[in-house]
Design an enzyme around this catalytic site. Sequence first.
Site, PDB file in Angstrom:
ATOM      1  N   ASP A  60       0.847  -1.198   0.000  1.00  0.00           N
ATOM      2  CA  ASP A  60       0.000   0.000   0.000  1.00  0.00           C
ATOM      3  C   ASP A  60       0.884   1.251   0.000  1.00  0.00           C
ATOM      4  OD1 ASP A  60      -2.035   1.858   0.446  1.00  0.00           O
ATOM      5  OD2 ASP A  60      -2.283   1.335   2.554  1.00  0.00           O
ATOM      6  N   LEU A  63       1.036   5.222  -5.102  1.00  0.00           N
ATOM      7  CA  LEU A  63       1.899   6.019  -5.991  1.00  0.00           C
ATOM      8  C   LEU A  63       1.119   7.144  -6.689  1.00  0.00           C
ATOM      9  CD1 LEU A  63       3.526   3.352  -5.538  1.00  0.00           C
ATOM     10  CD2 LEU A  63       4.525   3.744  -7.770  1.00  0.00           C
ATOM     11  N   ASP A  65       2.606  10.214  -9.328  1.00  0.00           N
ATOM     12  CA  ASP A  65       3.718  10.986  -9.904  1.00  0.00           C
ATOM     13  C   ASP A  65       3.479  11.067 -11.406  1.00  0.00           C
ATOM     14  OD1 ASP A  65       6.313  12.151 -10.390  1.00  0.00           O
ATOM     15  OD2 ASP A  65       7.046  11.167  -8.577  1.00  0.00           O
ATOM     16  N   THR A 120     -10.250   8.668   2.842  1.00  0.00           N
ATOM     17  CA  THR A 120     -11.382   8.809   3.774  1.00  0.00           C
ATOM     18  C   THR A 120     -11.099   9.878   4.825  1.00  0.00           C
ATOM     19  OG1 THR A 120     -10.508   6.868   4.879  1.00  0.00           O
ATOM     20  CG2 THR A 120     -12.457   6.546   3.523  1.00  0.00           C
ATOM     21  N   GLN A 191     -11.455   5.885  13.141  1.00  0.00           N
ATOM     22  CA  GLN A 191     -12.220   5.679  11.910  1.00  0.00           C
ATOM     23  C   GLN A 191     -13.626   6.253  12.088  1.00  0.00           C
ATOM     24  OE1 GLN A 191     -10.985   4.731   9.158  1.00  0.00           O
ATOM     25  NE2 GLN A 191      -9.609   2.985   9.338  1.00  0.00           N
ATOM     26  N   ARG A 212      -6.345  -2.622  13.467  1.00  0.00           N
ATOM     27  CA  ARG A 212      -6.394  -2.763  14.926  1.00  0.00           C
ATOM     28  C   ARG A 212      -7.365  -3.791  15.480  1.00  0.00           C
ATOM     29  NH1 ARG A 212      -6.512   3.597  15.207  1.00  0.00           N
ATOM     30  NH2 ARG A 212      -7.452   3.089  13.191  1.00  0.00           N
TER      31      ARG A 212
HETATM   32  O1  C5P Z   1      -6.590  -0.205  12.275  1.00  0.00           O
HETATM   33  P1  C5P Z   1      -7.559  -0.008  11.138  1.00  0.00           P
HETATM   34  O2  C5P Z   1      -8.472  -1.205  10.922  1.00  0.00           O
HETATM   35  O3  C5P Z   1      -8.299   1.300  11.233  1.00  0.00           O
HETATM   36  O4  C5P Z   1      -6.611   0.058   9.854  1.00  0.00           O
HETATM   37  C1  C5P Z   1      -7.104   0.311   8.575  1.00  0.00           C
HETATM   38  C2  C5P Z   1      -5.964   0.308   7.584  1.00  0.00           C
HETATM   39  O5  C5P Z   1      -6.474   0.739   6.335  1.00  0.00           O
HETATM   40  C3  C5P Z   1      -4.820   1.261   7.936  1.00  0.00           C
HETATM   41  O6  C5P Z   1      -3.621   0.679   7.436  1.00  0.00           O
HETATM   42  C4  C5P Z   1      -5.170   2.517   7.167  1.00  0.00           C
HETATM   43  O7  C5P Z   1      -4.046   3.262   6.834  1.00  0.00           O
HETATM   44  C5  C5P Z   1      -5.808   1.928   5.916  1.00  0.00           C
HETATM   45  N1  C5P Z   1      -6.695   2.825   5.187  1.00  0.00           N
HETATM   46  C6  C5P Z   1      -7.829   3.416   5.758  1.00  0.00           C
HETATM   47  N2  C5P Z   1      -8.611   4.248   5.014  1.00  0.00           N
HETATM   48  C7  C5P Z   1      -8.303   4.494   3.733  1.00  0.00           C
HETATM   49  C8  C5P Z   1      -7.183   3.912   3.144  1.00  0.00           C
HETATM   50  C9  C5P Z   1      -6.396   3.078   3.908  1.00  0.00           C
HETATM   51  O8  C5P Z   1      -8.120   3.173   6.920  1.00  0.00           O
HETATM   52  N3  C5P Z   1      -9.087   5.264   3.014  1.00  0.00           N
END
Ligand code: C5P
Length: 233
Positions: A60, A63, A65, A120, A191, A212
């Site tokens: 993840d 990218l 550029d 998000t 979140q 988590r």
């Molecule tokens: O701990 P948790 O379940 O919140 O982790 C969600 C993972 O998904 C993290 O690595 C976070 O960076 C990633 N992520 C996210 N929302 C996004 C893109 C990636 O939570 N829009």
Amino acid sequence: MKKDVIIACDFPDRESTLAFLDRFQGSRKPFVKIGMELFYGAGPDIVREIKARGHRIFLDLKLHDIPNTVRKAMKVLSALDVDMVNVHAAGTVAMMKAALEGLTRADGTRPLLIAVTQLTSTSEETMQKELLVGASINDTIVRYAQNAREAGLDGVVCSPLEAAMVKEACGETFLAVTPGIRFADAAADDQVRITTPARAREIGSDYIVVGRPITAAEDPVAAYEHCMKEFAE
Ligand code: C5P
């Protein structure tokens, strides 16, 4: 398309990541997500090491550029034999096409390539005021997803609550990879737009990315199995 759970291995270093993955010896090998912190800190060897242990890997790195730079970077990531990588859809259709070219190996195989639409963490207000995107956040997500599809990508990362909208615009086989998952009885942490594995399945996610709720659980293997049972089986 078989649904799967991807564990976000948001650990700061090689040792803590491998110690976490050691707990899965004797159970099935989870699909894992490696992000910028671990990749930049531990280098590409961490990818090779986790791959050698039999895990599938979503790298993840998001990218974004000029097309030529992204094409060449993707060639390097493809040689690492990862299973899924991503770009920002904001990099344009031309950049996404270049990413796909760089990823495709001489034998025609390649990792899955998905696009981030709007992060998000970006609110509609911020998007409109700072980025000067006049459209609504939902229209932006749908248009960026359509751009990704036009470029030949396999799908997008989005909130599970957006998965249905993306599928409607881009077709059932266009992948929705969705973070923001919490068990019904758990804390949301930072979140905001969250849902449970079972609900994500109903709405149409193909892969859920779970950090988590698994990594910080007292028994991560049990939490992973719980997710797999609710979402994928
Ligand atoms: O701990 P948790 O379940 O919140 O982790 C969600 C993972 O998904 C993290 O690595 C976070 O960076 C990633 N992520 C996210 N929302 C996004 C893109 C990636 O939570 N829009």
